[in-house]
Design a protein around this motif. Structure first.
Motif, PDB file in Angstrom:
ATOM      1  N   SER A 158      31.929  31.314  34.558  1.00 36.82           N
ATOM      2  CA  SER A 158      33.013  31.572  35.511  1.00 36.82           C
ATOM      3  C   SER A 158      33.301  33.072  35.589  1.00 36.82           C
ATOM      4  N   PRO A 159      33.355  33.636  36.809  1.00 33.72           N
ATOM      5  CA  PRO A 159      33.670  35.057  36.948  1.00 33.72           C
ATOM      6  C   PRO A 159      35.150  35.306  36.702  1.00 33.72           C
ATOM      7  N   GLY A 160      35.487  36.542  36.377  1.00 34.55           N
ATOM      8  CA  GLY A 160      36.888  36.882  36.153  1.00 34.55           C
ATOM      9  C   GLY A 160      37.735  36.659  37.387  1.00 34.55           C
ATOM     10  N   ASN A 161      37.185  36.993  38.545  1.00 33.41           N
ATOM     11  CA  ASN A 161      37.859  36.766  39.819  1.00 33.41           C
ATOM     12  C   ASN A 161      37.008  35.796  40.622  1.00 33.41           C
ATOM     13  N   LEU A 162      37.558  34.626  40.904  1.00 33.97           N
ATOM     14  CA  LEU A 162      36.780  33.531  41.476  1.00 33.97           C
ATOM     15  C   LEU A 162      36.098  33.914  42.791  1.00 33.97           C
ATOM     16  N   LEU A 163      36.810  34.646  43.658  1.00 35.89           N
ATOM     17  CA  LEU A 163      36.260  34.971  44.976  1.00 35.89           C
ATOM     18  C   LEU A 163      35.583  36.339  45.006  1.00 35.89           C
ATOM     19  N   ILE A 177      36.632  36.108  54.909  1.00 37.46           N
ATOM     20  CA  ILE A 177      38.023  35.822  55.259  1.00 37.46           C
ATOM     21  C   ILE A 177      38.899  35.847  54.009  1.00 37.46           C
ATOM     22  N   ALA A 178      38.410  35.217  52.941  1.00 39.39           N
ATOM     23  CA  ALA A 178      39.174  35.167  51.692  1.00 39.39           C
ATOM     24  C   ALA A 178      39.395  36.556  51.120  1.00 39.39           C
ATOM     25  N   ASN A 179      38.361  37.392  51.135  1.00 40.37           N
ATOM     26  CA  ASN A 179      38.486  38.737  50.568  1.00 40.37           C
ATOM     27  C   ASN A 179      39.384  39.632  51.408  1.00 40.37           C
TER      28      ASN A 179
END
Length: 332
Positions: A158-163, A177-179
């Motif tokens: 799992s990355p530290g920041n999901l997106l 869009i999310a970023n």
């Protein structure tokens, strides 16, 4: 230079210099920091809240889709496996995670400012109590879903920041869009959290130097189609210097998770627990050594222990990061 990181799904990694983006963010904040008062931020706060809902929903949706694609839950109930990290690293990371969780609930800094903008009737206290209950419940629900489905999707990887940590690679347009939503949310969140500090410093300066035109005088600037804007030179200089300082610190310490954990740890106990508890005891005139008084003191002491552990974990993370990252590195 073209980077094929997404196309190769992380197998062909590339590195980029984040400093230009931090500088651009700082310039944006300098402009927005000239909004005079907290009550004039209502529109920016609404935009930030919508953006938070947007990227959280995308993160949850992608996490659910990834779990369905895997056909099973990754990871385990005890967290990251020993071997992927050492036992010591797992302990420090667990402490750091406590700081990051605490940061998510560090809203007490702006509660009084928000209450000052609430109309009555009903009373401001009743409105804020209801709003706080709903916001904490919704925030907890979304954060828990993001964290749980993110870990279920990637497990130990799992990355530290999901997106933004490149856990997901497709669909590109949804991630974009999310970023974008994350950036807009951070722009608004920066202002919401800094406005009380801005107001405090400016009020203190006005009281200390009541005859200073530099501090008190406003220059009217006409705006076509709207009321004129009052430009205060002290506000312009002080807020600009503050944003520049925070931008430089961000470039010196480009470790989002560790810094967030440290800030959350430092602010959680004194602002979210200790002072509210003491004010409640004083307001309700709770007798010393009574059952309620003891329960409140135990709560405060437990949160203090959590704060110390979270701060230690975050500091350990920053120390480790400093060994591998050079501040102001422009070689990427």
């Amino acid at each position: 230079m073209h980077c094929s990181f997404h196309k190769s799904e992380g197998k062909n990694p590339c590195r980029m210099n984040a400093n230009p983006y931090m500088i651009a963010f700082g310039i944006t904040e300098i402009i927005f920091s000239q909004i005079p008062d907290f009550d004039q931020l209502w529109w920016l706060s609404i935009v930030a809240a919508v953006m938070s809902f947007t990227y959280s929903s995308i993160g949850i949706g992608l996490g659910i889709a990834k779990v369905a694609d895997n056909g099973k839950f990754m990871g385990g109930l005890t967290g990251i496996s020993i071997g992927t990290v050492t036992q010591t690293q797992k302990i420090w990371r667990s402490f750091q995670a406590l700081g990051e969780i605490a940061f998510a609930y560090s809203y007490s800094v702006i509660l009084i400012e928000i209450q000052d903008t609430v109309r009555s009737p009903p009373s401001e206290a009743k409105t804020m109590k209801k709003a706080t209950l709903i916001s904490v419940a919704v925030t907890t629900l979304f954060y828990m879903l993001c964290g749980c489905f993110g870990y279920a999707a990637f497990g130990d990887m799992s990355p530290g920041n999901l997106l933004t940590g490149f856990g997901f690679y497709n669909p590109y347009w949804l991630l974009d869009i999310a970023n974008v939503a994350i950036v807009i949310h951070l722009v608004g969140a920066y202002q919401v959290y800094c406005q009380p500090l801005f107001a405090f410093i400016e009020k203190a300066a006005a009281q200390r130097f009541p005859d200073s035109e530099f501090i008190s005088r406003g220059i009217k600037i006409p705006i076509p189609g709207s009321r004129s804007y009052s430009l205060n030179l002290f506000r312009l200089v002080w807020r600009t210097c503050f944003v520049i300082l925070t931008t430089v610190i961000s470039m010196l310490l480009p470790f989002f998770n560790d810094v967030v954990g440290l800030l959350g740890a430092l602010g959680f106990w004194p602002l979210t627990v200790y002072f509210p508890v003491e004010m409640y005891i004083a307001q309700k005139k709770i007798p010393k050594w009574s059952t309620r008084w003891l329960c409140l003191q135990i709560l405060s002491a437990a949160c203090l222990i959590i704060t110390i552990a979270a701060a230690a974990g975050s500091i350990a993370g920053v120390v480790v990061d400093l060994k591998s990252v050079k501040p102001f590195n422009t070689s990427y």
